[in-house]
Design a protein around this motif. Structure first.
Motif, PDB file in Angstrom:
ATOM      1  N   THR A 117       0.825  -1.218   0.000  1.00  0.00           N
ATOM      2  CA  THR A 117       0.000   0.000   0.000  1.00  0.00           C
ATOM      3  C   THR A 117       0.856   1.264   0.000  1.00  0.00           C
ATOM      4  OG1 THR A 117      -0.190   0.145   2.428  1.00  0.00           O
ATOM      5  CG2 THR A 117      -1.841  -1.195   1.261  1.00  0.00           C
ATOM      6  N   ILE A 118       2.150   1.145   0.315  1.00  0.00           N
ATOM      7  CA  ILE A 118       3.006   2.349   0.344  1.00  0.00           C
ATOM      8  C   ILE A 118       3.026   3.000  -1.036  1.00  0.00           C
ATOM      9  CG2 ILE A 118       5.348   3.225   0.718  1.00  0.00           C
ATOM     10  CD1 ILE A 118       5.798   0.911   2.697  1.00  0.00           C
ATOM     11  N   GLU A 119       3.322   2.197  -2.055  1.00  0.00           N
ATOM     12  CA  GLU A 119       3.318   2.745  -3.415  1.00  0.00           C
ATOM     13  C   GLU A 119       2.045   2.406  -4.178  1.00  0.00           C
ATOM     14  OE1 GLU A 119       5.911   0.675  -2.426  1.00  0.00           O
ATOM     15  OE2 GLU A 119       7.482   2.170  -2.054  1.00  0.00           O
ATOM     16  N   GLY A 120       1.340   1.368  -3.727  1.00  0.00           N
ATOM     17  CA  GLY A 120       0.237   0.841  -4.528  1.00  0.00           C
ATOM     18  C   GLY A 120      -1.116   1.487  -4.298  1.00  0.00           C
ATOM     19  N   THR A 121      -1.252   2.296  -3.241  1.00  0.00           N
ATOM     20  CA  THR A 121      -2.560   2.913  -2.972  1.00  0.00           C
ATOM     21  C   THR A 121      -2.395   4.402  -2.660  1.00  0.00           C
ATOM     22  OG1 THR A 121      -2.555   2.537  -0.575  1.00  0.00           O
ATOM     23  CG2 THR A 121      -3.415   0.753  -1.943  1.00  0.00           C
ATOM     24  N   SER A 122      -3.528   5.062  -2.586  1.00  0.00           N
ATOM     25  CA  SER A 122      -3.515   6.510  -2.376  1.00  0.00           C
ATOM     26  C   SER A 122      -3.116   6.888  -0.943  1.00  0.00           C
ATOM     27  CB  SER A 122      -4.898   7.076  -2.694  1.00  0.00           C
ATOM     28  OG  SER A 122      -5.883   6.342  -1.986  1.00  0.00           O
ATOM     29  N   ALA A 123      -3.177   5.962  -0.002  1.00  0.00           N
ATOM     30  CA  ALA A 123      -2.765   6.259   1.384  1.00  0.00           C
ATOM     31  C   ALA A 123      -2.207   4.983   1.996  1.00  0.00           C
ATOM     32  CB  ALA A 123      -3.955   6.754   2.194  1.00  0.00           C
ATOM     33  N   SER A 124      -0.948   5.011   2.421  1.00  0.00           N
ATOM     34  CA  SER A 124      -0.318   3.770   2.890  1.00  0.00           C
ATOM     35  C   SER A 124      -0.868   3.362   4.251  1.00  0.00           C
ATOM     36  CB  SER A 124       1.199   3.942   2.989  1.00  0.00           C
ATOM     37  OG  SER A 124       1.568   4.368   4.283  1.00  0.00           O
ATOM     38  N   GLN A 125      -0.725   2.073   4.560  1.00  0.00           N
ATOM     39  CA  GLN A 125      -1.190   1.577   5.870  1.00  0.00           C
ATOM     40  C   GLN A 125      -0.468   2.293   7.020  1.00  0.00           C
ATOM     41  OE1 GLN A 125      -0.250  -2.415   7.032  1.00  0.00           O
ATOM     42  NE2 GLN A 125       1.821  -2.401   6.203  1.00  0.00           N
ATOM     43  N   PHE A 126       0.765   2.734   6.786  1.00  0.00           N
ATOM     44  CA  PHE A 126       1.522   3.371   7.870  1.00  0.00           C
ATOM     45  C   PHE A 126       0.976   4.771   8.162  1.00  0.00           C
ATOM     46  CE2 PHE A 126       4.268   0.167   6.015  1.00  0.00           C
ATOM     47  CZ  PHE A 126       4.580  -0.563   7.154  1.00  0.00           C
ATOM     48  N   THR A 127       0.709   5.527   7.100  1.00  0.00           N
ATOM     49  CA  THR A 127       0.116   6.855   7.301  1.00  0.00           C
ATOM     50  C   THR A 127      -1.245   6.721   7.971  1.00  0.00           C
ATOM     51  OG1 THR A 127       1.199   7.523   5.253  1.00  0.00           O
ATOM     52  CG2 THR A 127      -0.484   9.000   6.114  1.00  0.00           C
ATOM     53  N   GLN A 128      -2.033   5.790   7.486  1.00  0.00           N
ATOM     54  CA  GLN A 128      -3.379   5.606   8.047  1.00  0.00           C
ATOM     55  C   GLN A 128      -3.320   5.187   9.519  1.00  0.00           C
ATOM     56  OE1 GLN A 128      -5.841   6.759   6.219  1.00  0.00           O
ATOM     57  NE2 GLN A 128      -6.609   5.153   4.899  1.00  0.00           N
ATOM     58  N   HIS A 129      -2.374   4.309   9.835  1.00  0.00           N
ATOM     59  CA  HIS A 129      -2.243   3.871  11.231  1.00  0.00           C
ATOM     60  C   HIS A 129      -1.948   5.070  12.129  1.00  0.00           C
ATOM     61  CE1 HIS A 129      -1.547   1.144  14.549  1.00  0.00           C
ATOM     62  NE2 HIS A 129      -0.404   1.766  14.799  1.00  0.00           N
ATOM     63  N   LEU A 130      -0.993   5.879  11.693  1.00  0.00           N
ATOM     64  CA  LEU A 130      -0.610   7.034  12.519  1.00  0.00           C
ATOM     65  C   LEU A 130      -1.748   8.046  12.597  1.00  0.00           C
ATOM     66  CD1 LEU A 130       3.116   7.467  11.461  1.00  0.00           C
ATOM     67  CD2 LEU A 130       2.204   6.400  13.540  1.00  0.00           C
ATOM     68  N   ARG A 131      -2.466   8.240  11.499  1.00  0.00           N
ATOM     69  CA  ARG A 131      -3.623   9.144  11.535  1.00  0.00           C
ATOM     70  C   ARG A 131      -4.665   8.614  12.529  1.00  0.00           C
ATOM     71  NH1 ARG A 131      -4.246  13.014   7.499  1.00  0.00           N
ATOM     72  NH2 ARG A 131      -6.463  13.022   7.971  1.00  0.00           N
ATOM     73  N   ALA A 132      -4.911   7.310  12.470  1.00  0.00           N
ATOM     74  CA  ALA A 132      -5.935   6.719  13.351  1.00  0.00           C
ATOM     75  C   ALA A 132      -5.541   6.838  14.818  1.00  0.00           C
ATOM     76  CB  ALA A 132      -6.165   5.257  12.969  1.00  0.00           C
ATOM     77  N   VAL A 133      -4.316   6.424  15.151  1.00  0.00           N
ATOM     78  CA  VAL A 133      -3.953   6.395  16.577  1.00  0.00           C
ATOM     79  C   VAL A 133      -3.774   7.804  17.142  1.00  0.00           C
ATOM     80  CG1 VAL A 133      -2.916   4.103  16.397  1.00  0.00           C
ATOM     81  CG2 VAL A 133      -1.431   6.122  16.261  1.00  0.00           C
ATOM     82  N   SER A 134      -3.527   8.777  16.262  1.00  0.00           N
ATOM     83  CA  SER A 134      -3.384  10.152  16.763  1.00  0.00           C
ATOM     84  C   SER A 134      -4.735  10.874  16.780  1.00  0.00           C
ATOM     85  CB  SER A 134      -2.371  10.926  15.906  1.00  0.00           C
ATOM     86  OG  SER A 134      -2.794  10.959  14.564  1.00  0.00           O
ATOM     87  N   GLY A 135      -5.793  10.178  16.399  1.00  0.00           N
ATOM     88  CA  GLY A 135      -7.133  10.753  16.511  1.00  0.00           C
ATOM     89  C   GLY A 135      -7.569  11.565  15.314  1.00  0.00           C
ATOM     90  N   GLN A 136      -6.874  11.405  14.180  1.00  0.00           N
ATOM     91  CA  GLN A 136      -7.270  12.128  12.970  1.00  0.00           C
ATOM     92  C   GLN A 136      -8.276  11.297  12.162  1.00  0.00           C
ATOM     93  OE1 GLN A 136      -3.769  13.957  10.889  1.00  0.00           O
ATOM     94  NE2 GLN A 136      -2.567  12.945  12.478  1.00  0.00           N
ATOM     95  N   THR A 137      -8.900  11.952  11.207  1.00  0.00           N
ATOM     96  CA  THR A 137      -9.811  11.220  10.325  1.00  0.00           C
ATOM     97  C   THR A 137      -8.988  10.412   9.327  1.00  0.00           C
ATOM     98  OG1 THR A 137      -9.878  13.122   8.881  1.00  0.00           O
ATOM     99  CG2 THR A 137     -11.691  12.910  10.464  1.00  0.00           C
ATOM    100  N   LEU A 138      -9.616   9.443   8.709  1.00  0.00           N
ATOM    101  CA  LEU A 138      -8.906   8.579   7.765  1.00  0.00           C
ATOM    102  C   LEU A 138      -9.217   8.970   6.335  1.00  0.00           C
ATOM    103  CD1 LEU A 138      -9.540   5.138   9.468  1.00  0.00           C
ATOM    104  CD2 LEU A 138      -7.553   6.635   9.684  1.00  0.00           C
ATOM    105  N   ASP A 139      -8.258   8.681   5.458  1.00  0.00           N
ATOM    106  CA  ASP A 139      -8.498   8.881   4.023  1.00  0.00           C
ATOM    107  C   ASP A 139      -9.106   7.612   3.449  1.00  0.00           C
ATOM    108  OD1 ASP A 139      -7.305  11.400   3.968  1.00  0.00           O
ATOM    109  OD2 ASP A 139      -5.306  10.502   3.871  1.00  0.00           O
ATOM    110  N   ASP A 140      -9.981   7.785   2.453  1.00  0.00           N
ATOM    111  CA  ASP A 140     -10.418   6.608   1.702  1.00  0.00           C
ATOM    112  C   ASP A 140      -9.220   6.106   0.915  1.00  0.00           C
ATOM    113  OD1 ASP A 140     -12.956   6.350   2.530  1.00  0.00           O
ATOM    114  OD2 ASP A 140     -13.794   7.683   1.000  1.00  0.00           O
TER     115      ASP A 140
END
Ligand code: ADP
Length: 385
Positions: free
Chosen positions: A285-308
């Motif tokens: 997902t780092i290169e293959g999708t519009s938002a990598s699992q790592f960015t999404q994880h950090l957004r989630a645990v820091s209380g931010q909204t998620l990207d589709d």
């Protein structure tokens, strides 16, 4: 209620463990607008190179965890080799863990995971959980199987370590007693696998979920070696998988990324296990999708909204680089056309995961050839399946 001590969005995030997952979280920290402090056992750990700050100490050391907690607003995890009692103590004293210790228990304790999933009516392999080979239910359970069982340690296993396929009844008993020294032991029916698939799901703090597309995974000696997007599931299987993943995520209620691994059998999908952290099956997902699992994880645990998330290419293949009989060449891997090479900064050792290679394309064959070429140049020990 948000207050000064518990802001809605945390900027200072701590990570317990400093392996390659924390390293890739470190690479995603800027895009997720957080600053990472990693709890590393040593300054040589993989994630030290990418995380802004380092606290030295072991993941099961109460004092080290407290020091980490003092430096950050929220703590997340690179692995599940943690002590749940210590984590519960931290939570009781006001430390925010995401996922929580209650959610983490599903990943830390496979026996608990199995019992909970079975009780919720989720499809899991038929199994028996024992504490020794003298368990009175064991003879009947073994009789009821058409083949010898798979024996698994409830805690502490990863990459196939702690998963044993005994070749005789005697070995089964010996393995049970060996693993029982460390806790409960799971005996489960050996499944005839058509294939294996996995799905990464991200849970935001408000409970909303984002699903990555499922992928097919290929294992060698119990370790995942290759991941392919799209998966080979048909539409009906994909719909069923999506429903199961949602039920699992709602049951666990963990904030952040979770990866759910499935067996595909002629009788349908069976849940193998779940991990509550970014996962090897999501590296593409780092290169293959519009938002990598790592960015999404950090957004989630820091209380931010998620990207589709949407895939950027029709096909992606990720191959793990595993140390071969001699060190490979990172430079020649990087010279392979069309590959993204991720080096974990670890010293070479046969059998050790050293990095991964991803390739993208309009059809499945070219990325597969390229990803394997890159991984082999770098030192992959396993053969293409
Ligand atoms: P780990 O937690 O170490 O990754 P898993 O429980 O996922 O271990 O098992 C590793 C691999 O072993 C699986 O991906 C699968 O290929 C094989 N395996 C595990 N359990 C079974 C089973 N019950 N039947 C057949 N194969 C299995």
């Amino acid at each position: 209620m948000p207050n000064d001590r518990q802001p809605t969005v945390a900027r200072r995030v701590g990570v317990v463990g400093a392996g390659q997952l924390a390293r890739m979280m470190g690479e995603a920290a800027n895009s997720a607008k957080v600053e990472l402090t990693v709890l590393a056992a040593s300054m040589n750990d993989s994630a030290v190179a990418t995380c802004a700050k380092v606290e030295l100490g072991e993941a099961i050391d109460r004092a080290a965890l407290r020091r980490l907690a003092e430096r950050v607003e929220v703590i997340t995890f690179d692995h599940e080799l943690v002590d749940l009692e210590i984590l519960q103590e931290l939570e009781s004293s006001g430390v925010t863990l995401r996922p929580s210790s209650a959610a983490l228990r599903f990943a830390v304790d496979k026996a608990y995971q199995r019992r909970s999933f079975a009780a919720a009516g989720l499809p899991v392999p038929r199994c028996l959980i024992v504490r020794s080979s003298n368990d009175e239910l064991l003879p009947d359970f073994l009789e009821s199987l058409s083949a010898l069982p798979v024996v698994k340690a409830s805690r502490g296993g990863y990459d196939g370590r702690g998963v044993i396929f005994p070749s005789s009844r005697e070995e089964t008993f010996a393995v049970i007693d060996e693993l029982a020294a460390r806790g409960e032991v799971i005996l489960e029916e050996r499944q005839a696998l058509t294939s294996e698939v996995a799905q990464v799901v991200v849970s935001a703090l408000d409970g909303s979920l984002v699903f990555y597309p499922p992928v097919t995974t290929v294992q060698s000696d119990g370790m995942c070696i290759e991941v392919r997007f799209p998966s080979e599931l048909n539409d009906a299987q994909s719909a069923n998988l999506h429903q199961l993943s949602e039920r699992v995520a709602r049951l666990i209620r963990g904030v952040g990324v979770m990866a759910i691994e499935y067996f595909v059998t002629v009788d349908g999908l069976i849940i193998n296990e779940v991990a509550l952290r970014p996962h090897n099956t999501g590296h593409w997902t780092i290169e293959g999708t519009s938002a990598s699992q790592f960015t999404q994880h950090l957004r989630a645990v820091s209380g931010q909204t998620l990207d589709d998330v949407s895939p950027l290419w029709p096909c992606a293949v990720m191959v793990n680089v595993v140390g071969g009989s001699a060190p490979g060449s990172l430079a020649s891997a990087r010279n392979v056309e069309g590959v993204f090479v991720h080096d974990y900064g670890k010293s070479w050792r046969p059998g050790r995961k050293l990095g991964h290679v991803t390739a993208l394309g309009d059809e499945p064959v070219t990325p597969r050839v390229r990803a394997w070429k890159g991984a082999r140049a770098y030192g992959t020990v396993t053969q293409e399946a």
